[in-house]
Design a protein around this motif. Structure first.
Motif, mmCIF file in Angstrom:
data_model
loop_
_atom_site.group_PDB
_atom_site.id
_atom_site.type_symbol
_atom_site.label_atom_id
_atom_site.label_comp_id
_atom_site.label_asym_id
_atom_site.label_seq_id
_atom_site.Cartn_x
_atom_site.Cartn_y
_atom_site.Cartn_z
ATOM 1 N N ASN A 87 6.215 -17.486 10.806
ATOM 2 C CA ASN A 87 7.261 -17.595 9.683
ATOM 3 C C ASN A 87 6.689 -16.691 8.361
ATOM 4 O OD1 ASN A 87 9.598 -18.953 9.491
ATOM 5 N ND2 ASN A 87 8.849 -20.914 10.010
ATOM 6 N N ALA A 88 6.108 -15.771 8.680
ATOM 7 C CA ALA A 88 5.699 -14.830 7.589
ATOM 8 C C ALA A 88 6.808 -13.772 7.541
ATOM 9 C CB ALA A 88 4.446 -14.071 7.997
ATOM 10 N N TRP A 89 6.651 -13.081 6.406
ATOM 11 C CA TRP A 89 7.707 -12.150 6.120
ATOM 12 C C TRP A 89 7.274 -10.459 6.482
ATOM 13 C CZ3 TRP A 89 10.449 -12.733 0.803
ATOM 14 C CH2 TRP A 89 10.899 -14.213 0.866
ATOM 15 N N SER A 90 7.731 -9.819 7.214
ATOM 16 C CA SER A 90 7.348 -8.644 7.489
ATOM 17 C C SER A 90 7.906 -7.609 6.387
ATOM 18 C CB SER A 90 7.929 -8.059 8.824
ATOM 19 O OG SER A 90 7.530 -8.556 9.785
ATOM 20 N N VAL A 91 7.205 -6.595 5.689
ATOM 21 C CA VAL A 91 7.651 -5.701 4.713
ATOM 22 C C VAL A 91 7.422 -4.436 5.391
ATOM 23 C CG1 VAL A 91 7.237 -4.857 2.441
ATOM 24 C CG2 VAL A 91 6.986 -7.321 2.855
ATOM 25 N N VAL A 92 8.468 -3.774 5.775
ATOM 26 C CA VAL A 92 8.382 -2.616 7.004
ATOM 27 C C VAL A 92 8.281 -1.428 6.127
ATOM 28 C CG1 VAL A 92 8.761 -1.740 9.178
ATOM 29 C CG2 VAL A 92 9.821 -3.894 8.424
ATOM 30 N N VAL A 93 7.055 -0.568 6.060
ATOM 31 C CA VAL A 93 7.114 0.670 5.206
ATOM 32 C C VAL A 93 6.787 1.880 5.905
ATOM 33 C CG1 VAL A 93 5.846 1.542 3.483
ATOM 34 C CG2 VAL A 93 6.467 -0.969 3.457
ATOM 35 N N ASN A 94 7.434 2.837 6.055
ATOM 36 C CA ASN A 94 7.465 4.121 6.707
ATOM 37 C C ASN A 94 6.252 4.806 6.291
ATOM 38 O OD1 ASN A 94 7.466 6.928 7.533
ATOM 39 N ND2 ASN A 94 9.627 6.402 7.918
ATOM 40 N N ALA A 95 5.245 4.906 7.265
ATOM 41 C CA ALA A 95 3.799 5.664 6.850
ATOM 42 C C ALA A 95 3.984 6.879 6.095
ATOM 43 C CB ALA A 95 3.127 5.607 8.022
ATOM 44 N N ARG A 96 4.994 7.482 6.154
ATOM 45 C CA ARG A 96 5.317 9.047 5.258
ATOM 46 C C ARG A 96 5.481 8.854 3.947
ATOM 47 N NH1 ARG A 96 9.365 11.562 9.557
ATOM 48 N NH2 ARG A 96 9.623 9.456 10.431
ATOM 49 N N LEU A 97 5.727 7.469 3.377
ATOM 50 C CA LEU A 97 5.686 7.347 2.165
ATOM 51 C C LEU A 97 4.472 7.827 1.211
ATOM 52 C CD1 LEU A 97 7.397 3.909 1.506
ATOM 53 C CD2 LEU A 97 8.454 6.242 1.598
ATOM 54 N N SER A 98 4.363 8.289 0.099
ATOM 55 C CA SER A 98 3.325 8.615 -0.692
ATOM 56 C C SER A 98 2.451 7.261 -0.950
ATOM 57 C CB SER A 98 3.760 9.261 -2.121
ATOM 58 O OG SER A 98 4.317 8.345 -2.712
ATOM 59 N N ALA A 99 1.116 7.654 -1.369
ATOM 60 C CA ALA A 99 0.213 6.491 -1.789
ATOM 61 C C ALA A 99 0.676 5.834 -2.850
ATOM 62 C CB ALA A 99 -1.287 7.146 -1.999
ATOM 63 N N GLY A 100 1.429 6.464 -3.666
ATOM 64 C CA GLY A 100 1.835 5.673 -5.122
ATOM 65 C C GLY A 100 3.016 4.820 -4.644
ATOM 66 N N GLU A 101 4.033 5.223 -3.685
ATOM 67 C CA GLU A 101 4.925 4.442 -3.168
ATOM 68 C C GLU A 101 4.336 3.080 -2.513
ATOM 69 O OE1 GLU A 101 8.570 7.723 -2.289
ATOM 70 O OE2 GLU A 101 6.614 7.567 -1.127
ATOM 71 N N ILE A 102 3.714 3.229 -1.722
ATOM 72 C CA ILE A 102 3.021 2.211 -1.098
ATOM 73 C C ILE A 102 2.363 1.201 -1.924
ATOM 74 C CG2 ILE A 102 1.107 1.647 0.669
ATOM 75 C CD1 ILE A 102 2.120 4.113 2.264
ATOM 76 N N ASP A 103 1.566 1.844 -2.886
ATOM 77 C CA ASP A 103 0.976 0.833 -3.721
ATOM 78 C C ASP A 103 1.788 0.092 -4.627
ATOM 79 O OD1 ASP A 103 -1.568 1.832 -3.022
ATOM 80 O OD2 ASP A 103 -1.712 3.334 -4.701
ATOM 81 N N ASN A 104 3.074 0.656 -5.023
ATOM 82 C CA ASN A 104 4.044 -0.005 -5.899
ATOM 83 C C ASN A 104 4.623 -1.045 -5.078
ATOM 84 O OD1 ASN A 104 3.894 1.139 -8.311
ATOM 85 N ND2 ASN A 104 5.307 2.880 -7.957
ATOM 86 N N ILE A 105 4.853 -0.886 -3.762
ATOM 87 C CA ILE A 105 5.579 -1.884 -2.873
ATOM 88 C C ILE A 105 4.469 -3.089 -2.827
ATOM 89 C CG2 ILE A 105 6.490 -2.404 -0.507
ATOM 90 C CD1 ILE A 105 7.585 0.512 -0.745
ATOM 91 N N ARG A 106 3.423 -2.622 -2.495
ATOM 92 C CA ARG A 106 2.387 -3.737 -2.281
ATOM 93 C C ARG A 106 2.043 -4.587 -3.255
ATOM 94 N NH1 ARG A 106 -1.995 -0.722 -1.370
ATOM 95 N NH2 ARG A 106 -2.900 -1.146 -3.539
ATOM 96 N N ALA A 107 2.113 -3.952 -4.674
ATOM 97 C CA ALA A 107 1.919 -4.836 -5.756
ATOM 98 C C ALA A 107 3.371 -5.742 -6.013
ATOM 99 C CB ALA A 107 1.878 -3.783 -7.005
ATOM 100 N N HIS A 108 4.366 -4.990 -5.779
ATOM 101 C CA HIS A 108 5.682 -6.105 -6.012
ATOM 102 C C HIS A 108 5.924 -7.002 -5.133
ATOM 103 C CE1 HIS A 108 10.124 -6.711 -5.997
ATOM 104 N NE2 HIS A 108 9.869 -6.605 -7.139
ATOM 105 N N CYS A 109 5.589 -6.823 -3.795
ATOM 106 C CA CYS A 109 5.654 -8.069 -2.970
ATOM 107 C C CYS A 109 4.256 -8.831 -2.602
ATOM 108 C CB CYS A 109 6.224 -7.615 -1.656
ATOM 109 S SG CYS A 109 4.587 -6.633 -0.535
ATOM 110 N N SER A 110 3.292 -8.427 -3.563
ATOM 111 C CA SER A 110 2.075 -9.360 -3.277
ATOM 112 C C SER A 110 1.520 -9.559 -1.894
ATOM 113 C CB SER A 110 2.194 -10.507 -4.473
ATOM 114 O OG SER A 110 0.908 -11.149 -4.456
#
Length: 514
Positions: A87-110
């Motif tokens: 019952n956890a949420w998957s946050v699916v992210v394409n590995a081809r995103l930049s480091a900044g994009e991934i960092d922002n998503i990680r921070a936003h979804c905590s």
């Protein structure tokens, strides 16, 4: 004709239960093919159970958000189902995103933790190294890396209703500092999975070519989950390689091929140049989606393969499918087909006071079991597109023929769809504006055959001294390839109203005249 009740019948409550639909006699049937290796349905079920236990021992709880930074792989498919078990949420992210994009998503979804599909993706391995992630092994699957535990992550409330319980999130942006996470429930995704399997007449004998990214909702629900729902086999490919696709069509018994129009255009281009041979003896169904389908391309593909190239339309917020053409009613135009079973639609006039007359163009609104729960931690943004009684504003303009078929007439948004991926101009503009010397930037789309290009217009402080090459290098570090402008043009000033609002329609006209 299929109805909502037909699709809801026998629908599992949760994503991981998609495997429980199949009897034990199906355990030896192939589920996932990847790089010459095959995982059976029985092995996939075992891998999901073991992976869920491993995730639990690594501190993942119900209601936690877990980022999956990966490309198409057995690990990614199993992880989605394993997290569903918890019952956890998957946050699916394409590995081809930049480091900044991934960092922002990680921070936003905590995110509680981040899983990196490092064994099958060089980009994921690079992100894992930057995060000091640790190596993990998984039964029947490739190894992966797991990022540090986020002790500040607070779990979300777990709903008892699968139509309210979020299964996963897909982010529609990630660079501006205010990314939007689309919350899709178990019911949303399973409704599309079942609908797609019925409309494509999927069965356990099918072998589906799966190159569309599972990090994109089209590849996730309409390809991956739909195939598993029907007990079919998925042939997973991390990236599009036309030579490999031509080989698979010839040798591997591929029965279904789904992709964006540019995939088909590239196949024809290489076939016409004599670099590949297109021979698909088992292929029975082709489908294009993710961006507008050109009539010239549709005709050429159909002539080459001797099959109808079906068409459809959707968006992330609708999980994604809204309409598609039907196998038993092939079309000779570029209609996006009939609405899927159980979906209500309306086409509204400019002030949204009434529906337009049949055949007229209006703003497309939809309502049904596939419409998202909302944007994560963004109630105001949710209310901009989703009414309290469940109507979603697609932001697109459409018309409907007397037979019910829909045609997209244009976009009321500024969204650019490049190679099947959404590109949001404000996101790209914000990155460009961060480069020294840029005064203001505006980004528009430019139609090209079967696709769109990103075109940027800049007003800069000193045109003679401005280094466009350095800007391109700057963008390459911060934006995924499909978001980077194909053309950058310097202007003395950008056209604007008296209040300073940029007149993008004028820039779009300039871009189309290039």
């Amino acid at each position: 004709m299929l109805t909502r009740e037909d699709v809801l019948a026998g629908l599992p409550d949760y994503l991981h239960q998609i495997l429980d639909r199949h009897a034990s006699s199906h355990d030896d049937a192939p589920a996932l093919h990847e790089s010459g290796q095959t995982l059976s349905y029985g092995q996939l079920r075992e891998a999901v159970v073991r992976l869920a236990k491993q995730f639990e021992s690594d501190g993942i709880r119900a209601g936690d958000r877990v980022m999956l930074v990966a490309e198409n792989s057995r690990l990614l498919v199993a992880s989605l189902l394993a997290l569903s078990r918890l019952n956890a949420w998957s946050v699916v992210v394409n590995a081809r995103l930049s480091a900044g994009e991934i960092d922002n998503i990680r921070a936003h979804c905590s995110a509680r933790r981040v899983l990196y599909g490092s064994a099958t993706s060089k980009d994921a391995a690079g992100h894992a190294e930057r995060a000091n992630a640790v190596l993990r092994m998984a039964t029947h699957l490739d190894s992966y890396h797991l990022g540090p535990l986020n002790e500040d992550c607070q779990p979300e409330f777990v709903e008892n209703d699968p139509s309210r319980q979020v299964a996963l999130m897909i982010y529609t942006t990630g660079t501006t500092g205010a990314p939007k996470g689309v919350m899709l429930t178990h019911r949303n995704l399973l409704y599309i999975a079942h609908s797609a399997s019925l409309l494509r007449q999927l069965c356990s004998e099918d072998r589906v070519y799966a190159v569309l990214p599972i990090s994109h909702v089209y590849g996730l629900s309409a390809v991956c989950l739909a195939s598993l729902f029907a007990g079919a086999a998925l042939q997973l490919e991390a990236r599009f390689d036309p030579q490999e696709l031509a080989r698979a069509l010839r040798d591997d018994g591929i029965t279904l091929m789904q992709g964006v129009p540019t995939l088909y255009a590239r196949l024809l281009e290489l076939a016409d140049a004599g670099q590949i041979e297109l021979y698909a003896p088992k292929l029975r169904f082709m489908y294009a989606g993710g961006s507008p389908l050109d009539m010239t391309l549709k005709t050429a593909v159909e002539q080459r393969f001797g099959l109808t190239l079906h068409n459809g339309y959707g968006l992330t917020e609708s999980s994604p499918t809204i309409s598609q053409t039907r196998i038993d009613a092939p079309r000779s135009d570029t209609s996006i087909g009939l609405p899927i079973p159980g979906l209500d639609i309306r086409l509204m006039n400019n002030d949204r006071s009434a529906c337009v007359a049949q055949g007229e163009v209006g703003e497309l609104w939809v309502r049904g079991p596939n419409v998202m729960k909302g944007y994560y931690r963004a109630p105001d943004k949710t209310l901009e597109v989703l009414t309290t009684d469940g109507w979603l504003n697609t932001g697109d303009l459409a018309r409907q023929d007397s037979d019910g078929a829909l045609f997209i007439a244009g976009r009321s948004k500024e969204l650019i769809i490049r190679s099947g991926f959404n590109v949001y101009p404000p996101e790209v503009e914000a990155v460009i504006a961060a480069f020294p010397g840029v005064v203001i930037a505006a980004v528009v789309g430019r139609p090209v055959e079967g696709n769109e290009e990103v075109v940027a217009f800049l007003q800069v402080a000193n045109r003679e001294a401005f280094d466009t090459t350095a800007l391109k290098a700057f963008l390459a570090e911060r934006l995924s390839p499909y978001k980077r402008p194909s053309h950058i043009h310097l202007l003395d000033s950008l056209p604007a109203t008296a209040s300073g609002k940029i007149l993008k329609h004028q820039l779009k006209a300039q871009a189309e005249a290039l």
